[in-house]
Design an enzyme around this catalytic site. Structure first.
Site, PDB file in Angstrom:
ATOM      1  N   GLY A   8       0.823  -1.203   0.000  1.00 40.40           N
ATOM      2  CA  GLY A   8       0.000   0.000   0.000  1.00 40.40           C
ATOM      3  C   GLY A   8       0.855   1.249   0.000  1.00 40.40           C
ATOM      4  N   CYS A   9       2.036   1.157  -0.618  1.00 43.73           N
ATOM      5  CA  CYS A   9       3.022   2.243  -0.539  1.00 43.73           C
ATOM      6  C   CYS A   9       2.576   3.536  -1.210  1.00 43.73           C
ATOM      7  CB  CYS A   9       4.355   1.779  -1.135  1.00 43.73           C
ATOM      8  SG  CYS A   9       4.273   1.289  -2.873  1.00 43.73           S
ATOM      9  N   LYS A  12      -2.513   6.898   0.917  1.00 45.01           N
ATOM     10  CA  LYS A  12      -2.318   8.035   1.817  1.00 45.01           C
ATOM     11  C   LYS A  12      -1.379   7.691   2.966  1.00 45.01           C
ATOM     12  CE  LYS A  12      -6.763  10.313   0.908  1.00 45.01           C
ATOM     13  NZ  LYS A  12      -8.070  10.727   1.503  1.00 45.01           N
ATOM     14  N   MET A  13      -1.641   6.559   3.630  1.00 45.41           N
ATOM     15  CA  MET A  13      -0.796   6.184   4.755  1.00 45.41           C
ATOM     16  C   MET A  13       0.571   5.730   4.287  1.00 45.41           C
ATOM     17  SD  MET A  13      -1.675   6.834   7.759  1.00 45.41           S
ATOM     18  CE  MET A  13      -0.210   5.991   8.363  1.00 45.41           C
ATOM     19  N   CYS A  85      -1.887  -3.453   9.549  1.00 43.74           N
ATOM     20  CA  CYS A  85      -2.428  -2.191  10.071  1.00 43.74           C
ATOM     21  C   CYS A  85      -3.799  -1.857   9.500  1.00 43.74           C
ATOM     22  CB  CYS A  85      -1.461  -1.043   9.760  1.00 43.74           C
ATOM     23  SG  CYS A  85       0.193  -1.286  10.418  1.00 43.74           S
ATOM     24  N   SER A 109      -2.890  -4.522  15.132  1.00 47.32           N
ATOM     25  CA  SER A 109      -3.491  -3.580  16.068  1.00 47.32           C
ATOM     26  C   SER A 109      -4.570  -2.801  15.339  1.00 47.32           C
ATOM     27  CB  SER A 109      -2.439  -2.626  16.633  1.00 47.32           C
ATOM     28  OG  SER A 109      -3.049  -1.675  17.494  1.00 47.32           O
ATOM     29  N   HIS A 142     -14.277  10.314  12.223  1.00 50.91           N
ATOM     30  CA  HIS A 142     -13.270  10.134  11.180  1.00 50.91           C
ATOM     31  C   HIS A 142     -13.670  10.905   9.923  1.00 50.91           C
ATOM     32  CE1 HIS A 142     -11.971   6.727  13.707  1.00 50.91           C
ATOM     33  NE2 HIS A 142     -10.802   6.889  13.120  1.00 50.91           N
ATOM     34  N   LYS A 146     -13.548   7.305   5.107  1.00 54.85           N
ATOM     35  CA  LYS A 146     -13.331   6.050   5.841  1.00 54.85           C
ATOM     36  C   LYS A 146     -14.423   5.050   5.491  1.00 54.85           C
ATOM     37  CE  LYS A 146     -12.365   4.170  10.434  1.00 54.85           C
ATOM     38  NZ  LYS A 146     -11.183   3.430   9.913  1.00 54.85           N
ATOM     39  N   GLY A 152     -12.339   0.463  13.830  1.00 55.26           N
ATOM     40  CA  GLY A 152     -11.703  -0.642  14.531  1.00 55.26           C
ATOM     41  C   GLY A 152     -11.253  -0.229  15.913  1.00 55.26           C
ATOM     42  N   THR A 153     -10.847   1.034  16.054  1.00 52.12           N
ATOM     43  CA  THR A 153     -10.405   1.526  17.357  1.00 52.12           C
ATOM     44  C   THR A 153     -11.561   1.588  18.341  1.00 52.12           C
ATOM     45  OG1 THR A 153      -8.671   2.827  16.298  1.00 52.12           O
ATOM     46  CG2 THR A 153      -9.280   3.432  18.553  1.00 52.12           C
TER      47      THR A 153
END
Length: 251
Positions: A8-9, A12-13, A85, A109, A142, A146, A152-153
């Site tokens: 996923g390079c 955004k993340m 992630c 996580s 969010h 999303k 998930g958090t």
């Protein structure tokens, strides 16, 4: 030097992680995987996990749950640890992760922020003390892009509370058309709008007072830093197990 393969390079993340990695002198992103490659990046980009032919130490995934099977296949083939992630995994996918962690080291996580995981640890201590006399509600906010809801958090925080108290709790998502609140409910409410990075509020509402525990992510960099610290940690483990942020924080 820890060699990272970033799945996923070009997302955004992925871009945030590439920038944050500049502050980690012991980490080198040696290659990436993305269906939509960006030729401006300095490392080789594969469009499929099947094409990966480079040596690496840890696979770091910040993509979508649909990539899970390919990630696990590659990690098992190379006998390398993977850091997952993504959020929004199904129960079947979570079971698959648990099963494969018996063969290779895996890290997952629901939130890579160190602060969120410290908050989660705090909930384990305060929830058993407060739940009898306080109603518990969780609000998560969010950005409007999303996909999964609730976050998930939010579910991570709710599960921690539920596992810490002595009643069988019931998750209630929103309150449209509901009757009055039941004592065993944990309310979970999702807000989507604008460019909110990620806010989570846990509310303990009692008679005459309210206790709130909050975490607000001001930048996606907090998730990138947590992910890179996970890379450092996972590069030193050999025992097959499902690791999480508690292992990094020592809590």
């Amino acid at each position: 030097m820890i060699k990272i393969l970033l799945n996923g390079c070009c997302g955004k993340m992925g871009k945030v992680i590439i920038e944050a990695a500049k502050n980690f002198p012991n980490i080198d992103i040696v290659a990436g995987i993305d269906k939509y490659p960006n030729n401006q990046l300095s490392f080789k980009i594969y469009t499929s996990t099947n094409d990966v032919d480079i040596d690496y130490d840890v696979l770091l995934d910040f993509s979508r749950p649909e990539a899970l099977a390919d990630i696990l296949k590659l990690s098992l083939k190379n006998n390398k640890p993977a850091i997952l992630c993504s959020t929004g995994y199904t129960d079947e996918e979570l079971l698959l992760i648990s099963e494969k962690s018996k063969v290779i080291p895996l890290f997952r996580s629901a939130n890579m922020s160190l602060g969120v995981n410290l908050l989660n640890s705090l909930l384990r201590k305060v929830a058993p003390i407060l739940y009898e006399n306080y109603d518990i509600e969780i609000i998560e906010k969010h950005h409007n892009q999303k996909v999964d809801s609730p976050s998930g958090t939010a579910l991570l925080l709710a599960d921690t509370i539920s596992n810490s108290i002595q009643i069988n709790s019931n998750y209630v998502y929103g309150r449209s058309g509901k009757s009055k609140r039941e004592k065993n409910e944990i309310g979970i409410h999702a807000i989507r709008g604008g460019s909110i990075v990620g806010d989570h509020d846990v509310i303990f509402a009692g008679s005459g007072e309210i206790i709130e525990l909050s975490h607000k992510a001001m930048s996606r960099e907090v998730f990138a830093v947590g992910a890179l610290k996970a890379c450092e940690f996972m590069s030193n483990v050999n025992t097959p197990k499902l690791y999480n942020m508690d292992d990094i924080l020592g809590i």
